[in-house]
Write a protein that holds these residues in place. Structure first.
Motif, PDB file in Angstrom:
ATOM      1  N   PHE A 169      26.595   8.900  27.992  1.00 25.54           N
ATOM      2  CA  PHE A 169      26.365   9.528  29.288  1.00 25.54           C
ATOM      3  C   PHE A 169      27.708   9.886  29.909  1.00 25.54           C
ATOM      4  CE2 PHE A 169      22.372   7.285  28.760  1.00 25.54           C
ATOM      5  CZ  PHE A 169      21.468   8.209  29.238  1.00 25.54           C
ATOM      6  N   PHE A 215      16.491  13.404  29.373  1.00 28.85           N
ATOM      7  CA  PHE A 215      17.683  14.025  28.811  1.00 28.85           C
ATOM      8  C   PHE A 215      17.344  14.515  27.421  1.00 28.85           C
ATOM      9  CE2 PHE A 215      19.169  10.828  31.768  1.00 28.85           C
ATOM     10  CZ  PHE A 215      20.127  11.513  32.493  1.00 28.85           C
ATOM     11  N   ASP A 256      26.155  11.742  35.252  1.00 23.83           N
ATOM     12  CA  ASP A 256      24.746  11.401  35.040  1.00 23.83           C
ATOM     13  C   ASP A 256      24.359  10.288  36.006  1.00 23.83           C
ATOM     14  OD1 ASP A 256      24.162  13.237  32.943  1.00 23.83           O
ATOM     15  OD2 ASP A 256      25.190  11.920  31.526  1.00 23.83           O
ATOM     16  N   GLN A 270      16.388   8.067  25.571  1.00 31.57           N
ATOM     17  CA  GLN A 270      15.203   8.923  25.442  1.00 31.57           C
ATOM     18  C   GLN A 270      14.125   8.314  24.544  1.00 31.57           C
ATOM     19  OE1 GLN A 270      15.279  11.285  27.541  1.00 31.57           O
ATOM     20  NE2 GLN A 270      13.361  12.261  27.066  1.00 31.57           N
ATOM     21  N   LYS A 305      22.417   8.853  25.138  1.00 28.48           N
ATOM     22  CA  LYS A 305      21.222   9.603  25.560  1.00 28.48           C
ATOM     23  C   LYS A 305      20.082   9.480  24.562  1.00 28.48           C
ATOM     24  CE  LYS A 305      23.727  12.802  28.492  1.00 28.48           C
ATOM     25  NZ  LYS A 305      24.113  14.166  28.776  1.00 28.48           N
TER      26      LYS A 305
END
Length: 167
Positions: free
Chosen positions: A120, A113, A124, A86, A82
């Motif tokens: 993940f 996220f 997800d 991001q 994640k």
């Protein structure tokens, strides 16, 4: 559409090779080559290598021979964890084009996220991929994907795609 809703149980990827108009040079033992797009591994990623968010960059997925193609499934972003998802960019609009010029343009949903270094989970949906389907199946030996828009990451503008399946 989510991959599992359209394609069902088929895990076959028609892709034979992948090339890109640009690629970020490898760093810290990682490579970001276009071949990562078809290696079956969501922990690897292609990363574009130009200034800005990668708009106008292209990916060519070769099929080896002419085949019936319904569309592609895009596993958008850097999906290793994640945090990497991001902080890096994601495609939010693209066009897929067959060798005969048939094309389909689509906006992509880009979920956010919390940027934590954890993998993940199976729940997800970003890991299911997004299906982009031609209006009717086409006969082609390659698919070209053109990035029309991208959402920058929280830290980097580099736009990433982890995997592409041609079906």
């Amino acid at each position: 559409l989510v991959y599992s809703e359209f394609v069902g149980d088929s895990n076959e990827n028609l892709a034979f090779y992948a090339t890109a108009s640009s690629t970020l040079p490898g760093q810290n033992g990682k490579t970001y080559d276009a071949s990562n797009l078809i290696d079956g591994n969501l922990n690897t990623s292609w990363v574009e290598g130009v200034e800005g968010n990668g708009e106008g960059q292209t990916i060519e997925i070769g099929l080896g021979l002419t085949q019936t193609v319904h569309g592609v499934i895009i596993y958008n972003g850097y999906l290793e964890n994640k945090y990497l998802y991001q902080v890096n960019g994601k495609v939010n609009k693209l066009t897929i084009t067959g060798a005969d010029g048939t094309s389909k343009t689509q906006d992509l949903y880009v979920p956010q996220f919390e940027a934590v270094e954890q993998p993940f989970s199976e729940t997800d949906l970003v890991c299911d991929g997004t299906a982009i389907q031609f209006d009717a199946p086409i006969q082609t030996d390659k698919i070209t994907i053109t990035i029309l828009g991208a959402t920058p990451g929280e830290k980097y503008q580099d736009t990433c795609i982890s995997e592409i399946k041609v079906y």
